[in-house]
Design a protein around this motif. Structure first.
Motif, mmCIF file in Angstrom:
data_model
loop_
_atom_site.group_PDB
_atom_site.id
_atom_site.type_symbol
_atom_site.label_atom_id
_atom_site.label_comp_id
_atom_site.label_asym_id
_atom_site.label_seq_id
_atom_site.Cartn_x
_atom_site.Cartn_y
_atom_site.Cartn_z
ATOM 1 N N UNK A 58 0.823 -1.197 0.000
ATOM 2 C CA UNK A 58 0.000 0.000 0.000
ATOM 3 C C UNK A 58 0.864 1.256 0.000
ATOM 4 N N UNK A 59 0.357 2.334 -0.603
ATOM 5 C CA UNK A 59 1.107 3.584 -0.714
ATOM 6 C C UNK A 59 1.455 4.159 0.653
ATOM 7 N N UNK A 60 0.616 3.978 1.644
ATOM 8 C CA UNK A 60 0.871 4.520 2.971
ATOM 9 C C UNK A 60 1.718 3.619 3.849
ATOM 10 N N UNK A 61 2.217 2.526 3.297
ATOM 11 C CA UNK A 61 2.972 1.548 4.080
ATOM 12 C C UNK A 61 2.109 0.344 4.374
ATOM 13 N N UNK A 62 2.723 -0.728 4.717
ATOM 14 C CA UNK A 62 1.992 -1.964 4.990
ATOM 15 C C UNK A 62 1.685 -2.720 3.714
ATOM 16 N N UNK A 63 1.209 -3.934 3.896
ATOM 17 C CA UNK A 63 0.905 -4.787 2.754
ATOM 18 C C UNK A 63 -0.074 -5.869 3.184
ATOM 19 N N UNK A 64 -0.639 -6.555 2.190
ATOM 20 C CA UNK A 64 -1.481 -7.725 2.433
ATOM 21 C C UNK A 64 -1.364 -8.641 1.226
ATOM 22 N N UNK A 65 -1.764 -9.896 1.387
ATOM 23 C CA UNK A 65 -1.678 -10.832 0.271
ATOM 24 C C UNK A 65 -1.983 -12.239 0.717
ATOM 25 N N UNK A 66 -1.692 -13.193 -0.156
ATOM 26 C CA UNK A 66 -1.963 -14.592 0.189
ATOM 27 C C UNK A 66 -0.955 -15.517 -0.474
ATOM 28 N N UNK A 67 -0.783 -16.669 0.169
ATOM 29 C CA UNK A 67 0.064 -17.736 -0.350
ATOM 30 C C UNK A 67 -0.780 -19.001 -0.338
ATOM 31 N N UNK A 68 -0.828 -19.697 -1.473
ATOM 32 C CA UNK A 68 -1.589 -20.940 -1.604
ATOM 33 C C UNK A 68 -0.616 -22.078 -1.877
ATOM 34 N N UNK A 69 -0.766 -23.143 -1.110
ATOM 35 C CA UNK A 69 0.122 -24.295 -1.197
ATOM 36 C C UNK A 69 -0.698 -25.511 -1.624
ATOM 37 N N UNK A 70 -0.237 -26.233 -2.624
ATOM 38 C CA UNK A 70 -0.874 -27.472 -3.051
ATOM 39 C C UNK A 70 -0.541 -28.544 -2.007
ATOM 40 N N UNK A 71 -1.567 -28.966 -1.249
ATOM 41 C CA UNK A 71 -1.354 -29.910 -0.147
ATOM 42 C C UNK A 71 -0.753 -31.231 -0.625
ATOM 43 N N UNK A 72 -1.121 -31.667 -1.818
ATOM 44 C CA UNK A 72 -0.611 -32.942 -2.337
ATOM 45 C C UNK A 72 0.836 -32.859 -2.794
ATOM 46 N N UNK A 73 1.396 -31.655 -2.844
ATOM 47 C CA UNK A 73 2.768 -31.506 -3.340
ATOM 48 C C UNK A 73 3.819 -31.734 -2.257
ATOM 49 N N UNK A 101 -2.534 -19.277 3.337
ATOM 50 C CA UNK A 101 -2.264 -18.260 4.350
ATOM 51 C C UNK A 101 -2.629 -16.919 3.742
ATOM 52 N N UNK A 102 -3.556 -16.219 4.395
ATOM 53 C CA UNK A 102 -3.964 -14.885 3.972
ATOM 54 C C UNK A 102 -3.373 -13.884 4.952
ATOM 55 N N UNK A 103 -2.444 -13.081 4.465
ATOM 56 C CA UNK A 103 -1.819 -12.049 5.297
ATOM 57 C C UNK A 103 -2.706 -10.810 5.237
ATOM 58 N N UNK A 104 -3.341 -10.502 6.345
ATOM 59 C CA UNK A 104 -4.200 -9.325 6.401
ATOM 60 C C UNK A 104 -3.399 -8.055 6.625
ATOM 61 N N UNK A 105 -2.240 -8.185 7.282
ATOM 62 C CA UNK A 105 -1.414 -7.018 7.554
ATOM 63 C C UNK A 105 0.049 -7.430 7.641
ATOM 64 N N UNK A 106 0.882 -6.771 6.854
ATOM 65 C CA UNK A 106 2.321 -6.945 6.910
ATOM 66 C C UNK A 106 2.891 -5.554 7.154
#
Length: 183
Positions: A58-73, A101-106
């Motif tokens: 985000x322009x004001x600092x901070x971030x958010x995002x997600x990581x998806x992992x294939x469980x069978x891998x 994992x959904x990162x609501x705030x970094x």
């Protein structure tokens, strides 16, 4: 918001990372697990080989995002064990093919580290998770963060423990490399 132009590892501060959309670089990302078994005498290690994700700074600092992992891998270098880990005793990949994992705030906390808060979903069960991640690469076009996270399997319904040989905690080490998307 300014950003660094150098491409060397740890060249800038996380507070200087450019605002915008970022994509997880699977080639620069690893998700490893280790778990003590046989009453703590054996350290089983594995790697999830298929990971994707994205985020936004985000322009004001901070971030958010997600990581998806294939469980069978998950690959522990033991086919019989890997097959068991894919069953309903553990990841139940037929019903729950992904770990998310959904990162609501970094938030950058200084000295190349960030506080990450979000939600981990495994086997359809979601739990809040908070941890510190350390940056090993900060440049105008890439950021790599690493964290070791203790996870209690029972919180996600993974209670199989024949002869009480499994320790309660699994340690997940994630190194996530994100690259900036072109505007």
């Amino acid at each position: 918001m300014s950003h660094t132009t150098s491409h060397s590892p740890q060249s800038g501060s996380l507070t200087e990372v450019a605002a915008g959309r970022w994509t997880l670089d699977p080639a620069g990302t690893t998700v490893r697990v280790q778990h003590k078994t046989f009453w703590g005498l054996v350290n089983v290690k594995g790697v999830f080989t298929e990971v994707s994700g994205d985020g936004e700074v985000l322009a004001g600092g901070g971030a958010h995002g997600s990581v998806t992992i294939d469980a069978a891998s998950l690959d522990t270098k033991n086919a019989k064990r890997d097959k068991h880990l894919r069953t309903a005793d553990f990841f139940d990949v037929d019903k729950h093919p992904s770990l998310v994992f959904t990162a609501n705030d970094v938030t950058a906390t200084g000295n190349g580290s960030a506080q990450v808060t979000g939600e981990l979903t495994v086997t359809g069960v979601s739990r809040e998770l908070s941890f510190t991640a350390e940056a090993s690469e900060i440049s105008a076009d890439a950021v790599t963060l690493t964290a070791e996270i203790p996870v209690e399997r029972a919180q996600f319904g993974m209670t199989w423990n024949q002869a009480n040989m499994l320790k309660p905690l699994t340690f997940v080490t994630i190194t996530a490399r994100f690259t900036r998307q072109a505007s």
